[in-house]
Structures are given as structure tokens and as C-alpha cells.
Design a protein around this motif. Sequence first.
Motif, PDB file in Angstrom:
ATOM      1  N   GLY A 177      -8.150   3.242  -5.672  1.00  0.00           N
ATOM      2  CA  GLY A 177      -7.666   3.665  -6.984  1.00  0.00           C
ATOM      3  C   GLY A 177      -6.446   2.933  -7.502  1.00  0.00           C
ATOM      4  N   VAL A 178      -6.059   1.829  -6.838  1.00  0.00           N
ATOM      5  CA  VAL A 178      -4.888   1.075  -7.291  1.00  0.00           C
ATOM      6  C   VAL A 178      -5.338  -0.026  -8.247  1.00  0.00           C
ATOM      7  N   GLN A 179      -4.761  -0.027  -9.440  1.00  0.00           N
ATOM      8  CA  GLN A 179      -5.060  -1.095 -10.405  1.00  0.00           C
ATOM      9  C   GLN A 179      -4.612  -2.433  -9.812  1.00  0.00           C
ATOM     10  N   ALA A 225       0.835  -1.207   0.000  1.00  0.00           N
ATOM     11  CA  ALA A 225       0.000   0.000   0.000  1.00  0.00           C
ATOM     12  C   ALA A 225       0.866   1.252   0.000  1.00  0.00           C
ATOM     13  N   GLU A 226       1.942   1.215   0.761  1.00  0.00           N
ATOM     14  CA  GLU A 226       2.854   2.364   0.786  1.00  0.00           C
ATOM     15  C   GLU A 226       3.498   2.553  -0.584  1.00  0.00           C
ATOM     16  N   GLN A 227       3.920   1.455  -1.192  1.00  0.00           N
ATOM     17  CA  GLN A 227       4.588   1.508  -2.492  1.00  0.00           C
ATOM     18  C   GLN A 227       3.662   2.053  -3.580  1.00  0.00           C
ATOM     19  N   THR A 228       2.383   1.767  -3.470  1.00  0.00           N
ATOM     20  CA  THR A 228       1.425   2.227  -4.485  1.00  0.00           C
ATOM     21  C   THR A 228       0.760   3.554  -4.120  1.00  0.00           C
ATOM     22  N   GLY A 229       1.186   4.148  -3.006  1.00  0.00           N
ATOM     23  CA  GLY A 229       0.762   5.506  -2.674  1.00  0.00           C
ATOM     24  C   GLY A 229      -0.586   5.653  -2.006  1.00  0.00           C
ATOM     25  N   ARG A 261      -4.400   6.796   3.140  1.00  0.00           N
ATOM     26  CA  ARG A 261      -5.856   6.765   3.024  1.00  0.00           C
ATOM     27  C   ARG A 261      -6.458   5.434   3.469  1.00  0.00           C
ATOM     28  N   SER A 262      -5.698   4.374   3.359  1.00  0.00           N
ATOM     29  CA  SER A 262      -6.253   3.041   3.608  1.00  0.00           C
ATOM     30  C   SER A 262      -5.932   2.471   4.989  1.00  0.00           C
TER      31      SER A 262
END
Length: 216
Positions: A145-147, A104-108, A112-113
Motif C-alpha cells: 500500500g505504499v505509493q 519500510a519503517e518510515q512508510t509504516g 507487515r513486510s
Amino acid sequence: MTYFLRLFPLLLALLLPLTACAADGAAPVEGRDYELIAEPGPFAPLAGKIEVVEVFGYPCIHCAHFEPLLEAWVARLPADVRFTAVPAAFGGHWDAYARAFYAAEQTGVLKRSHADVFKALHERGSLPMQNVSPDELATFYAAYGVQPQRYTDALRSEQTDARVKAARAFAMRVRVPGTPALVVNGKYLVKGRSFEDQLRIAGALVERERAAARRR
């Protein structure tokens, strides 16, 4: 004398709250409020900051209860303090959710999560506690919003492997007895009788480190 004996319980009742308040404001005491870490060292280079680390686990119900108090406390930290959440990688489902944190951190989307993962596990039951699959995690984080393929790639990446390994090594070195655990500057493992007490002690130890830095 008889009058004093009758008055004594009332005086004691009045003094006890004052004594408790004095104890709350007292300097932290080794053994009672914190333990000195035998192999000290921060999680990351300090770079002029005072580091506060929380070792936590998404599967930990106590961490879920602590999170709102911690979030409010962190929001008030001054600029010279760096807060870092470090997921506990104790094996099994702890490792799965440590990987989820770093992906989650890597994908930004971590900021929020983060609180919502606790809710998904401990309130809504929309994420499984045990044997969570990459697809289940990717579906959860897609709401931010992460693919899904991008998230799955991050989950399985060498970067995530390395970060989970570093988190595990830190928790082992500082010998956290459980979660949530607070560590100040890699030197002090906070104890405390309650969540509020842990935060009070951590704040006092931050002040101690700040004062020590001024003297250097």
C-alpha cells in the motif's frame, strides 16, 4: 565388579540426557555463551527497558532461517523488554537492504513486510540479491500500500541516511562477528551453538539484567 562394569554403560546413557538438561538450564558463562562488549552501550536509550537487539541482514540466509523462531520468541517477551532489529550495513547489497528496512519503517509497512523480504530473496527470487534498484524496491513495497514515489523518497531521505549510519556504528562498536547476532543491553554479545541456544542464552541474560535492576 563385573556386574557393575556391565551396568555402567547403561547408567551413563541414562545420565547423559540429564546432564545435558542441566547444562541447558545453567547460567550463561562468559566466553562460552556470551562475550562482554568492550565498549558497552545500548542501541537506543533504555528508558527503563531491557534491550535485546538483533543485528541481521536481509541477504543473510541464516537470518531468514532464524526469523520464524525469533518472531515467536519476541512475541512472548514481557513488557519490560524492548526488542529492536538493526540491519547490518556491511556495504554493497547489505547497505541497500538496510536502507530498504528503514524506508519500510518510515512508510509504516515494516511489520507487515519484514518476513516477506526474506522470502522474496531466499525462496521466491522476486527481489535480486545484488544491485537492487530503488524502483524494484518501490514496486515490491507497493504491494503493502505504499505509493512508489513516497517509498523512493523515504529510501533516499536524510532520515534513512542517519539511521543506516547509526546501525553501522552499533554493529562496529559491539563487533558482531556475523549475522544473525543478538546483543543484550549493549553489554552482552550472545554466542550459542544453535538458534535455540542463542535464544536461551539471550533469555537468561535478560533475567540477569532484570535481577541487577532490582538490586539497584
